[in-house]
Design a protein around this motif. Structure first.
Motif, mmCIF file in Angstrom:
data_model
loop_
_atom_site.group_PDB
_atom_site.id
_atom_site.type_symbol
_atom_site.label_atom_id
_atom_site.label_comp_id
_atom_site.label_asym_id
_atom_site.label_seq_id
_atom_site.Cartn_x
_atom_site.Cartn_y
_atom_site.Cartn_z
ATOM 1 N N PRO A 197 0.797 -1.234 0.000
ATOM 2 C CA PRO A 197 0.000 0.000 0.000
ATOM 3 C C PRO A 197 0.824 1.276 0.000
ATOM 4 C CG PRO A 197 0.018 -0.980 2.161
ATOM 5 C CD PRO A 197 0.720 -1.943 1.239
ATOM 6 N N PHE A 198 2.088 1.201 0.391
ATOM 7 C CA PHE A 198 2.862 2.429 0.530
ATOM 8 C C PHE A 198 3.543 2.879 -0.754
ATOM 9 C CE2 PHE A 198 3.053 1.051 5.065
ATOM 10 C CZ PHE A 198 2.401 2.146 5.587
ATOM 11 N N LEU A 199 3.623 2.056 -1.772
ATOM 12 C CA LEU A 199 4.398 2.433 -2.960
ATOM 13 C C LEU A 199 3.847 3.680 -3.641
ATOM 14 C CD1 LEU A 199 5.324 -0.991 -4.566
ATOM 15 C CD2 LEU A 199 6.733 0.531 -3.192
ATOM 16 N N VAL A 200 2.559 3.743 -3.836
ATOM 17 C CA VAL A 200 1.975 4.909 -4.513
ATOM 18 C C VAL A 200 2.147 6.158 -3.655
ATOM 19 C CG1 VAL A 200 -0.178 5.900 -5.368
ATOM 20 C CG2 VAL A 200 0.334 3.497 -5.780
ATOM 21 N N GLU A 201 1.888 6.039 -2.353
ATOM 22 C CA GLU A 201 1.994 7.203 -1.482
ATOM 23 C C GLU A 201 3.430 7.690 -1.363
ATOM 24 O OE1 GLU A 201 0.165 4.592 -0.880
ATOM 25 O OE2 GLU A 201 -1.850 5.396 -0.704
ATOM 26 N N GLY B 63 5.796 7.273 -3.603
ATOM 27 C CA GLY B 63 6.134 7.875 -4.895
ATOM 28 C C GLY B 63 5.541 9.261 -5.062
ATOM 29 N N MET B 64 4.287 9.424 -4.653
ATOM 30 C CA MET B 64 3.663 10.747 -4.754
ATOM 31 C C MET B 64 4.335 11.748 -3.809
ATOM 32 S SD MET B 64 -0.357 9.745 -5.138
ATOM 33 C CE MET B 64 -0.868 11.353 -4.672
ATOM 34 N N GLY B 65 4.656 11.292 -2.603
ATOM 35 C CA GLY B 65 5.328 12.185 -1.651
ATOM 36 C C GLY B 65 6.689 12.623 -2.144
ATOM 37 N N LEU B 66 7.463 11.681 -2.684
ATOM 38 C CA LEU B 66 8.782 12.030 -3.225
ATOM 39 C C LEU B 66 8.667 12.931 -4.447
ATOM 40 C CD1 LEU B 66 10.698 8.647 -2.829
ATOM 41 C CD2 LEU B 66 10.963 10.737 -1.474
ATOM 42 N N GLY B 67 7.651 12.682 -5.261
ATOM 43 C CA GLY B 67 7.445 13.533 -6.434
ATOM 44 C C GLY B 67 7.129 14.969 -6.051
ATOM 45 N N PHE B 68 6.233 15.141 -5.077
ATOM 46 C CA PHE B 68 5.894 16.500 -4.641
ATOM 47 C C PHE B 68 7.056 17.158 -3.906
ATOM 48 C CE2 PHE B 68 1.451 15.392 -5.433
ATOM 49 C CZ PHE B 68 1.047 16.550 -6.088
ATOM 50 N N LEU B 69 7.828 16.383 -3.150
ATOM 51 C CA LEU B 69 9.012 16.936 -2.497
ATOM 52 C C LEU B 69 10.023 17.415 -3.537
ATOM 53 C CD1 LEU B 69 10.596 17.483 0.115
ATOM 54 C CD2 LEU B 69 11.545 15.182 -0.127
ATOM 55 N N GLY B 70 10.234 16.623 -4.587
ATOM 56 C CA GLY B 70 11.129 17.035 -5.664
ATOM 57 C C GLY B 70 10.635 18.280 -6.374
#
Length: 87
Positions: A32-36, A38-45
């Protein structure tokens, strides 16, 4: 130090809310954590990119004020040894 404590608290609150709510919404979800994550790292970037681009264009601190005149009352204080040329 305070910001690191605040980040740990924020992650803890998010994790608690996630673990309480997600199993009832999506039963049997694998990884369950892969999408979250990935989205968190994307927004942080994206945030880092926007902030660094902004700071590259606009200085973070005023370097010089063209309207500021030297203060005539300002006194330069130097040690006595330097004032008389002794080293």
């Amino acid at each position: 130090r305070q910001s690191s404590v605040a980040c740990v608290i924020a992650v803890g609150i998010w994790l608690e809310r996630y673990l309480v709510n997600i199993p009832s919404i999506t039963p049997g979800l694998e990884r369950p954590f892969l999408v979250e994550i990935g989205m968190g790292l994307g927004f942080l970037g994206l945030l880092i990119l926007v902030v660094t681009e902004f700071l590259a264009r606009v200085p973070a601190a005023t370097i010089a004020d063209p309207y500021m005149q030297p203060d005539p009352e300002h006194v330069h204080v130097t040690p006595a040894a330097q004032a008389h040329g002794h080293h």
